[in-house]
Design a protein around this motif. Structure first.
Motif, PDB file in Angstrom:
ATOM      1  N   ALA A  96      43.509  26.204  50.400  1.00  0.00           N
ATOM      2  CA  ALA A  96      43.406  27.328  51.236  1.00  0.00           C
ATOM      3  C   ALA A  96      42.050  28.462  51.072  1.00  0.00           C
ATOM      4  CB  ALA A  96      44.453  28.252  51.209  1.00  0.00           C
ATOM      5  N   VAL A  97      41.693  28.766  51.939  1.00  0.00           N
ATOM      6  CA  VAL A  97      40.367  29.961  52.085  1.00  0.00           C
ATOM      7  C   VAL A  97      41.152  31.092  52.482  1.00  0.00           C
ATOM      8  CG1 VAL A  97      38.279  30.671  52.851  1.00  0.00           C
ATOM      9  CG2 VAL A  97      38.680  28.005  52.398  1.00  0.00           C
ATOM     10  N   ALA A  98      40.729  32.241  51.736  1.00  0.00           N
ATOM     11  CA  ALA A  98      41.524  33.552  51.958  1.00  0.00           C
ATOM     12  C   ALA A  98      40.174  34.636  52.247  1.00  0.00           C
ATOM     13  CB  ALA A  98      42.058  34.095  50.550  1.00  0.00           C
ATOM     14  N   VAL A  99      40.358  35.235  53.390  1.00  0.00           N
ATOM     15  CA  VAL A  99      39.390  36.017  54.236  1.00  0.00           C
ATOM     16  C   VAL A  99      39.757  37.464  54.360  1.00  0.00           C
ATOM     17  CG1 VAL A  99      37.874  36.227  56.153  1.00  0.00           C
ATOM     18  CG2 VAL A  99      38.323  34.085  55.537  1.00  0.00           C
ATOM     19  N   ASN A 100      38.905  38.260  53.840  1.00  0.00           N
ATOM     20  CA  ASN A 100      39.071  39.648  54.090  1.00  0.00           C
ATOM     21  C   ASN A 100      37.872  40.446  54.357  1.00  0.00           C
ATOM     22  OD1 ASN A 100      41.425  41.537  54.013  1.00  0.00           O
ATOM     23  ND2 ASN A 100      40.330  42.618  52.522  1.00  0.00           N
ATOM     24  N   ASP A 101      38.013  41.364  55.372  1.00  0.00           N
ATOM     25  CA  ASP A 101      36.625  42.134  55.761  1.00  0.00           C
ATOM     26  C   ASP A 101      35.480  41.070  55.855  1.00  0.00           C
ATOM     27  OD1 ASP A 101      38.046  44.703  55.597  1.00  0.00           O
ATOM     28  OD2 ASP A 101      37.331  44.726  53.506  1.00  0.00           O
ATOM     29  N   GLY A 102      35.736  40.007  56.509  1.00  0.00           N
ATOM     30  CA  GLY A 102      34.907  39.236  57.116  1.00  0.00           C
ATOM     31  C   GLY A 102      34.409  38.053  55.862  1.00  0.00           C
ATOM     32  N   ARG A 103      34.904  38.204  54.878  1.00  0.00           N
ATOM     33  CA  ARG A 103      34.269  37.729  53.555  1.00  0.00           C
ATOM     34  C   ARG A 103      35.347  36.736  52.808  1.00  0.00           C
ATOM     35  NH1 ARG A 103      29.310  37.904  52.537  1.00  0.00           N
ATOM     36  NH2 ARG A 103      27.970  39.619  53.546  1.00  0.00           N
ATOM     37  N   ILE A 104      34.798  35.582  52.316  1.00  0.00           N
ATOM     38  CA  ILE A 104      36.018  34.867  51.468  1.00  0.00           C
ATOM     39  C   ILE A 104      36.157  35.384  50.128  1.00  0.00           C
ATOM     40  CG2 ILE A 104      35.940  32.532  50.607  1.00  0.00           C
ATOM     41  CD1 ILE A 104      33.913  31.297  52.392  1.00  0.00           C
ATOM     42  N   VAL A 105      37.370  35.660  49.863  1.00  0.00           N
ATOM     43  CA  VAL A 105      37.919  36.270  48.698  1.00  0.00           C
ATOM     44  C   VAL A 105      38.400  35.248  47.807  1.00  0.00           C
ATOM     45  CG1 VAL A 105      37.978  38.584  49.681  1.00  0.00           C
ATOM     46  CG2 VAL A 105      39.735  37.033  49.802  1.00  0.00           C
ATOM     47  N   ALA A 106      38.817  34.163  48.287  1.00  0.00           N
ATOM     48  CA  ALA A 106      39.408  33.199  47.034  1.00  0.00           C
ATOM     49  C   ALA A 106      39.425  31.754  47.920  1.00  0.00           C
ATOM     50  CB  ALA A 106      40.840  33.460  46.726  1.00  0.00           C
ATOM     51  N   ILE A 107      39.390  30.847  46.941  1.00  0.00           N
ATOM     52  CA  ILE A 107      39.576  29.298  47.409  1.00  0.00           C
ATOM     53  C   ILE A 107      40.455  28.746  46.512  1.00  0.00           C
ATOM     54  CG2 ILE A 107      38.537  27.202  47.986  1.00  0.00           C
ATOM     55  CD1 ILE A 107      35.647  29.018  48.030  1.00  0.00           C
ATOM     56  N   LEU A 108      41.676  28.421  46.852  1.00  0.00           N
ATOM     57  CA  LEU A 108      42.648  28.100  45.810  1.00  0.00           C
ATOM     58  C   LEU A 108      43.783  27.266  46.548  1.00  0.00           C
ATOM     59  CD1 LEU A 108      44.517  31.178  45.304  1.00  0.00           C
ATOM     60  CD2 LEU A 108      43.436  30.563  47.366  1.00  0.00           C
ATOM     61  N   GLN A 109      44.568  26.270  45.709  1.00  0.00           N
ATOM     62  CA  GLN A 109      45.553  25.621  45.983  1.00  0.00           C
ATOM     63  C   GLN A 109      46.410  26.453  47.047  1.00  0.00           C
ATOM     64  OE1 GLN A 109      46.675  22.418  45.640  1.00  0.00           O
ATOM     65  NE2 GLN A 109      45.033  21.672  43.964  1.00  0.00           N
ATOM     66  N   GLN A 110      47.085  25.680  47.984  1.00  0.00           N
ATOM     67  CA  GLN A 110      47.802  26.486  49.363  1.00  0.00           C
ATOM     68  C   GLN A 110      49.060  27.201  48.326  1.00  0.00           C
ATOM     69  OE1 GLN A 110      48.777  23.688  52.425  1.00  0.00           O
ATOM     70  NE2 GLN A 110      46.455  23.111  52.530  1.00  0.00           N
ATOM     71  N   GLY A 111      49.941  26.179  47.484  1.00  0.00           N
ATOM     72  CA  GLY A 111      50.813  26.960  46.919  1.00  0.00           C
ATOM     73  C   GLY A 111      50.409  28.189  46.163  1.00  0.00           C
ATOM     74  N   GLU A 112      49.711  28.285  45.479  1.00  0.00           N
ATOM     75  CA  GLU A 112      49.175  29.668  44.862  1.00  0.00           C
ATOM     76  C   GLU A 112      48.618  30.515  45.859  1.00  0.00           C
ATOM     77  OE1 GLU A 112      45.697  31.239  41.621  1.00  0.00           O
ATOM     78  OE2 GLU A 112      45.788  28.895  42.364  1.00  0.00           O
ATOM     79  N   ALA A 113      48.134  30.196  46.870  1.00  0.00           N
ATOM     80  CA  ALA A 113      47.762  31.073  48.171  1.00  0.00           C
ATOM     81  C   ALA A 113      48.942  31.911  48.405  1.00  0.00           C
ATOM     82  CB  ALA A 113      46.824  30.411  49.075  1.00  0.00           C
ATOM     83  N   ASN A 114      49.767  31.028  48.564  1.00  0.00           N
ATOM     84  CA  ASN A 114      51.095  31.723  49.191  1.00  0.00           C
ATOM     85  C   ASN A 114      51.783  32.470  48.457  1.00  0.00           C
ATOM     86  OD1 ASN A 114      51.080  30.430  51.949  1.00  0.00           O
ATOM     87  ND2 ASN A 114      51.541  28.540  51.034  1.00  0.00           N
ATOM     88  N   THR A 115      51.653  32.343  46.987  1.00  0.00           N
ATOM     89  CA  THR A 115      52.470  33.257  46.177  1.00  0.00           C
ATOM     90  C   THR A 115      51.480  34.610  46.003  1.00  0.00           C
ATOM     91  OG1 THR A 115      51.573  32.096  44.155  1.00  0.00           O
ATOM     92  CG2 THR A 115      53.678  31.462  45.230  1.00  0.00           C
ATOM     93  N   ARG A 116      50.164  34.469  46.057  1.00  0.00           N
ATOM     94  CA  ARG A 116      49.320  35.590  45.762  1.00  0.00           C
ATOM     95  C   ARG A 116      48.903  36.377  47.004  1.00  0.00           C
ATOM     96  NH1 ARG A 116      43.329  34.312  43.495  1.00  0.00           N
ATOM     97  NH2 ARG A 116      42.427  36.102  43.451  1.00  0.00           N
TER      98      ARG A 116
END
Length: 441
Positions: free
Chosen positions: A28-48
């Protein structure tokens, strides 16, 4: 504790381009304020993370937004006007007279608006343009929500836009001053070509490039005639002329770069220049086939361009991706001359590097702008998938692009433009067609 973010994109595969030759599965790619803030496994993304918006791409490949390193967007209105002709005949007898008669600020705005729609739907999030009326180009790009590098064109020819090289530069710099704070815009100095720009004008361009820290974008070694004319007029080939004038450097973007000898390729590499490779245009105008694999091997940074729709006739970087890889293989007689990952780098990070934007775009990397393109491969023509990168380059096309983001903002959703009415643009093109070549009825 879940961290709130603007957007979480979950994809079956992600090809980040940086690092090279990597494919991430179920990330998964996490985006905030137009920028990429994290690239991580989907399971970890959903807990974070706690996203305000979530996009699940169960059958997709997510790649960086494509960078079109060389185009003339407004020439979309001249698409198909004079096909199947050699470059100089095409230019001098058909295109330049049509431009002399019809090009205006409105022509450029409307043509660029149509081009932006075509490019965005095909996953292109940034284009490097060279044409008249840079304010109109910028206005159309901003209205489309697209990233653009605006070329400040310079010629020694009088046109409806400007009288001479000084006039072109003055108008271009005024446009840059008015628009320099727009976050989606950057600028290049764009002396058209060695055969249309004098030594004096090139010297002024170089001074301004150094003062303003701007790249220099020009046509270079596109045809044999261009080189022969340079030898007859100046006693040297165009690249050597630019070298003697001091223009070769990391900011130089040479469009086409077809007819190059080994000394010239070494010179380009030595000075960290870039080449905008435009395979479809080169083939259509019978200009030749660029020595892409040799350029890459010698360390020349390569990007991909469509050229204008009048000479391609598609603003389609997926087509250029495939052609760049296939032509390199055929030209060199080596199946591994340019591979899928290398071709994708040309279409993304290579173009960004040429424009001096590689810290901001061109790869899916933490801290960079979320310029992203999703390609749906759940189609009979794209199965099975053994290697997502190979599938993307050799099998997929722009018709499989479903979603496109620019700086984290969704511009294309499920294949449809969000900022633009496509029917209105088709009607607009028809109005210009009637003016440029009235229908015989």
């Amino acid at each position: 504790m879940h961290v709130p973010i603007d957007l979480l994109i979950e994809a079956r595969w992600i090809i980040p381009v940086e690092p090279a030759d990597v494919v991430l599965e179920d990330h998964a790619v996490a985006v905030n304020d137009g920028r990429i803030v994290a690239i991580l496994q989907q399971g970890e993304a959903n807990t974070r993370f706690f996203p305000r918006q979530r996009k699940r791409l169960a059958h997709h490949i997510l790649i960086p937004g494509l960078v079109n390193l060389h185009t003339h967007a407004a020439m979309t209105l001249l698409r198909g006007l004079a096909d199947d002709l050699p470059l100089m005949e095409w230019l001098q007898i058909h295109i330049w007279p049509a431009e002399e008669k019809h090009v205006s600020e409105q022509f450029v705005y409307d043509g660029t608006l149509i081009a932006c729609a075509e490019m965005l739907r095909g996953g292109i999030t940034c284009f490097n343009d060279m044409y008249f009326y840079p304010k109109a180009i910028a206005g159309a790009a901003l209205a489309s929500g697209m990233r653009a590098a605006i070329g400040l064109i310079t010629l020694d020819l009088t046109t409806p836009y400007a009288a001479d090289a000084d006039d072109y530069l003055a108008k271009g710099l005024a446009a840059r001053d008015a628009l320099r704070d727009e976050p989606l815009l950057s600028f290049c100095l764009a002396p058209h070509a060695p055969y249309t720009v004098s030594d004096q004008a090139f010297t002024r361009v170089l001074t301004l490039a150094e003062q303003c820290d701007l790249p220099i974008h020009l046509h270079l070694h596109e045809t044999l005639q261009e080189i022969e004319d340079s030898v007859q007029r100046f006693g040297i080939r165009p690249i050597e002329r630019l070298h003697q004038l001091g223009l070769l450097g990391p900011g130089l973007i040479g469009a086409h770069g077809i007819h190059l000898n080994m000394d010239e390729i070494a010179l380009l590499a030595q000075h960290s220049c870039s080449i905008a490779h435009c395979p479809s245009s080169n083939l259509k105008l019978a200009s030749g086939i660029a020595p892409t694999a040799t350029l890459v091997k010698q360390g020349v940074n390569m990007g991909l361009g469509t050229d204008g729709a009048a000479s391609n006739n598609r603003l389609d970087l997926f087509q250029e991706l495939r052609l760049a890889a296939l032509l390199a293989k055929g030209y060199n007689g080596q199946a591994d001359a340019v591979g899928a990952h290398q071709a994708l780098r040309m279409a993304t990070l290579g173009g960004a590097q040429a424009l001096g934007l590689n810290d901001a775009i061109g790869s899916i990397k933490i801290g960079k702008a979320a310029d992203l393109c999703a390609v749906n491969i759940n189609d009979i023509g794209l199965t099975p998938c053994y290697d997502p990168a190979s599938l993307l380059v050799y099998s997929a096309g722009r018709e499989y692009v479903t979603d496109v983001w620019v700086a984290g903002q969704l511009r294309v959703a499920n294949g449809h433009l969000l900022e633009t009415n496509e029917i209105e643009l088709i009607n607009l093109a028809a109005l210009w067609q009637n003016q440029i070549r009235p229908l015989n009825v």
